[in-house]
Every structure is written in structure tokens, then in C-alpha cells.
Design an enzyme around this catalytic site. Structure first.
Site, PDB file in Angstrom:
ATOM      1  N   TRP A  10      31.606  46.212  47.768  1.00 46.90           N
ATOM      2  CA  TRP A  10      32.120  44.882  48.122  1.00 46.90           C
ATOM      3  C   TRP A  10      32.036  44.649  49.619  1.00 46.90           C
ATOM      4  O   TRP A  10      31.681  43.559  50.066  1.00 46.90           O
ATOM      5  CB  TRP A  10      33.547  44.690  47.605  1.00 46.90           C
ATOM      6  CG  TRP A  10      33.596  44.723  46.109  1.00 46.90           C
ATOM      7  CD1 TRP A  10      34.196  45.664  45.321  1.00 46.90           C
ATOM      8  CD2 TRP A  10      32.995  43.784  45.200  1.00 46.90           C
ATOM      9  NE1 TRP A  10      34.004  45.365  43.996  1.00 46.90           N
ATOM     10  CE2 TRP A  10      33.279  44.228  43.890  1.00 46.90           C
ATOM     11  CE3 TRP A  10      32.243  42.616  45.373  1.00 46.90           C
ATOM     12  CZ2 TRP A  10      32.832  43.536  42.755  1.00 46.90           C
ATOM     13  CZ3 TRP A  10      31.798  41.930  44.248  1.00 46.90           C
ATOM     14  CH2 TRP A  10      32.095  42.394  42.958  1.00 46.90           C
ATOM     15  N   ASP A  26      40.169  42.312  52.714  1.00 48.55           N
ATOM     16  CA  ASP A  26      39.935  42.004  51.301  1.00 48.55           C
ATOM     17  C   ASP A  26      40.876  42.901  50.502  1.00 48.55           C
ATOM     18  O   ASP A  26      40.702  44.121  50.475  1.00 48.55           O
ATOM     19  CB  ASP A  26      38.464  42.299  50.975  1.00 48.55           C
ATOM     20  CG  ASP A  26      38.131  42.127  49.487  1.00 48.55           C
ATOM     21  OD1 ASP A  26      39.054  41.892  48.681  1.00 48.55           O
ATOM     22  OD2 ASP A  26      36.939  42.246  49.140  1.00 48.55           O
ATOM     23  N   LYS A  45      42.199  41.180  39.417  1.00 47.79           N
ATOM     24  CA  LYS A  45      42.472  42.607  39.307  1.00 47.79           C
ATOM     25  C   LYS A  45      43.968  42.854  39.075  1.00 47.79           C
ATOM     26  O   LYS A  45      44.350  43.602  38.203  1.00 47.79           O
ATOM     27  CB  LYS A  45      42.017  43.357  40.572  1.00 47.79           C
ATOM     28  CG  LYS A  45      40.620  42.999  41.067  1.00 47.79           C
ATOM     29  CD  LYS A  45      39.512  43.666  40.274  1.00 47.79           C
ATOM     30  CE  LYS A  45      38.151  43.020  40.442  1.00 47.79           C
ATOM     31  NZ  LYS A  45      37.611  42.938  41.794  1.00 47.79           N
TER      32      LYS A  45
END
Ligand code: PLP
Length: 352
Positions: free
Chosen positions: A99, A163, A187
Site C-alpha cells: 500500500w 494511512d 477493515k
């Protein structure tokens, strides 16, 4: 048979959040209408948005001078929105995985990037210098795919952007150390479709270039995330999840739960002759536990996956880029599910 949900995302949510969402889809807030078919400008939904923002601030103990936004576009849109809003010349990115790599790629379109990267993604880089003249530092607090995680807030002298897609509300965070915290909600918070952004007002307005309206944080701050139609259903579910977090001891309660779950599973991985962990011990994630089979048992991988699945362990196949296994232990997962997985690992060991 009970199913144990170890999916990495979208992933397990509190049952109460699912039930409340089902109820609201049938009859939202006594309106006699479905949550799926009401105006986002209705006073009933306005209350949901306001409550979601307020509870988010309460749970993370967010100081004055920050806004909480609920946007579309996923964390992936934030990879571009962050540099669009903050980058004047250069930024430093700590690249800890797949990511972060995507975040770096987007940021390079906006300025010079100093990229800090270890030899692989199985540990988090430490001991690097941060020049005073970077516009911001970007980190990914939990590496969902490789299973590493920052366990403490980083101390830096420049604006810090994080993040937190896969570890939001899993531990206490000192928000005053961050300029922006963002993440996809799918998530630890809600179904996919909503992105949370915590943004400090005084880091904005410093770039010279124009920013498209929808990509400008100020637009959404000014309109309380209602400049355009927000993802109504996921915002509603996020509020229900946050209520559950609060009722279960807040982020400190989550941290206690998560530590117990992760310690239980890592202890079994370390003890069991068939398995081994894949990442540096000090960086092991509490959220995504990655493990593989020891060399001499490698050929049993597919068999274990099948065995575990037949016992109700769902979603433990490792990410396609890493292989092996990954058990995601997000907030809503109970210790009973971890114990069930440990039992399956023991049972499989006894057969070999
Ligand atoms: C899942 C994930 C993303 C991607 O989120 P989208 O909402 O699908 O764009 C980004 N960062 C991290 C750390 C993730 O776990």
C-alpha cells in the site's frame, strides 16, 4: 458449524453493527423508509453524520483544530489527495509495503519523494534521518499484506500523515502528532465505500496550485462531508461500529482485546513445529498475523488450508503476493475465534 471470519478486508464487523444496519435498511430512525432510500439532507441522516463525527472524535480523543471527514474513493484516492493538498516541493515516504508503494507512486506526480525502504517488507525501517525541509512525512501504520505494524506514534518535526486503514481504533493514538490520518473503512469500521480522514486545519491552504473541488479537503470541511452525496449506508454502519467500540472499553479496550488475541496466535505459531512467523518479532502486527509452514512441511500448505477451512476458518489464505497464511484479527473478532484457530493448528500438528 460456526464460521470464524479472518478475512483481511472487507472483514468482520460487530454483529450489532450489522443488525442495526439491517433494521435501518427496513425502517430508518422511525421514518418508515429505508436507509437506502432517504435523502442525505434529511434531518435523520444529518444526525447520523453528526453523531459519527462526534463519536470518532471522542474515541480517538481528537484535539481542537481537526475535522473528521467521511468521503468516497477509498484510501487509494487519499494517496493522491494528500500530496495534492500538502505538497509544495518534497515529502518523505516510509515505504513499508504494497500500500505504501502505491502511495509513493501517486505522490511522485506532485513533487520530489525521499523514499525510505528496508531490504524487504518483513520489518519496518528504523534509524533514518528526516530533513527539516520536507513538507510532510507519510507512513502506513499497519502493513495489511505483510503483517508489520508501528506500535508507537512516530515523533517527527514536520507534519505527519498516516494511512491507518487497517489499524484504526485498535490502539490509542496521540492525534496531536499527526497532520492527517486516513483510511478505507472496510477493515475495522464499516462495509467498503467510505473513507475516513482526520485533518488538521492549519496544514491546509499552503500550496500555490489549484486543487479540484472534490479533491480539496477544505471543500469537505466546509460542508461537513456533505458537499456531494456521502456513502450513506457505510457511514451509518461506521457509527454503529463506533458505538460498539465505546461500549467495549473504547480504543483501550480494543487494544487489550487485540493484544490478547495476537499474543495467543503468535505463541502457537512459535510453539507449533509446523509453522513459523514471517516478520521481525518487534514489528509483528496485532491486526494481520502472517505465517508460513516450516521448510520441511512446505508441501502440507494446501492441505492445512483445506483442513482449516473445513473447520470453519474462513479467509486465512495469505495475500497472493506473499503466500502462506494470514489471519486478520480486527477489533470485532473474538478471542474464541483465535482459540478455535489455535485448536485447528494443534490438531493438524498432531496428525503430522
Ligand atoms: C486496504 C488498504 C488500502 C486500500 O484501501 P481502498 O479503500 O481499497 O482504496 C490502503 N491502505 C491500506 C493500509 C490498506 O490496508
Amino acid at each position: 458449524m460456526k464460521k470464524h471470519n479472518f478475512y483481511a478486508g472487507p472483514s468482520i464487523l460487530p454483529q450489532s453493527a450489522i443488525d442495526e444496519t439491517i433494521n435501518a435498511l427496513k425502517d430508518f430512525a422511525g421514518t418508515g423508509l429505508s436507509l437506502a432510500s432517504i435523502s442525505h439532507r434529511s434531518k435523520e441522516f444529518d444526525a447520523v453524520m453528526n453523531d459519527a463525527v462526534a463519536l470518532f472524535k471522542e474515541l480517538l480523543d481528537i484535539p481542537e483544530g481537526y475535522s473528521v471527514l467521511f468521503l468516497g474513493g477509498g484510501a487509494s484516492t487519499q494517496f493522491a489527495m494528500v500530496p495534492f493538498n500538502l505538497m509544495r516541493k518534497k515529502a518523505l515516504y516510509v515505504n513499508t509495503g504494497t500500500w505504501s508503494t502505491k502511495a509513493v507512486k501517486e505522490a511522485k506526480m506532485f513533487g520530489d519523494i525521499i523514499e525510505i525502504k528496508g531490504k524487504d517488507f518483513f520489518s519496518i525501517p528504523k534509524g533514518y534521518d528526516i530533513p527539516d525541509d520536507v513538507d510532510y512525512v507519510h507512513i502506513t501504520t499497519n502493513n495489511t499484506i505483510y503483517g508489520t505494524e508501528y506500535h508507537e506514534d512516530l515523533n517527527v518535526k514536520v507534519p505527519l500523515v498516516a494511512d491507518m486503514s487497517s489499524d484504526i481504533f485498535s490502539r490509542k493514538v496521540d492525534v496531536s502528532k499527526y497532520a492527517i490520518i486516513y483510511g478505507g473503512a472496510q477493515k475495522n469500521l464499516a462495509p467498503s465505500g467510505v473513507t475516513f480522514v482526520v485533518v488538521k486545519h492549519d496544514v491546509l491552504g499552503k500550496v500555490k496550485h489549484k486543487i479540484p473541488t472534490m479533491l480539496n479537503y477544505q471543500t469537505h470541511i466546509d460542508k461537513n462531508s456533505m458537499f456531494n452525496t456521502p456513502p450513506v449506508i457505510p457511514v451509518f454502519t461506521a457509527l454503529q461500529t463506533m458505538k460498539w467500540v465505546k461500549a467495549n472499553g473504547g480504543v483501550e479496550g480494543m487494544y487489550k482485546r487485540n493484544t490478547e488475541k495476537a499474543e495467543t496466535l503468535y505463541a502457537e505459531i512459535d510453539r507449533n513445529k509446523l509453522f513459523k512467523g514471517t516478520v521481525a518479532e518487534e514489528d509483528r502486527s496485532l491486526m494481520n498475523v502472517c505465517f508460513v509452514m516450516n521448510e520441511e512441511y512446505k508441501e502440507l500448505e494446501a492441505e492445512f488450508l483445506e483442513f482449516a477451512t473445513s473447520k470453519g476458518m474462513i479467509g486465512i489464505k495469505g495475500h497472493r503476493s506473499v503466500g502462506g497464511f494470514r489471519a486478520s484479527l480486527y477489533n470485532a473478532l473474538s478471542i474464541e475465534s483465535v482459540n478455535a484457530l489455535v485448536d485447528v493448528m494443534k490438531e493438524f500438528e498432531s496428525k503430522h
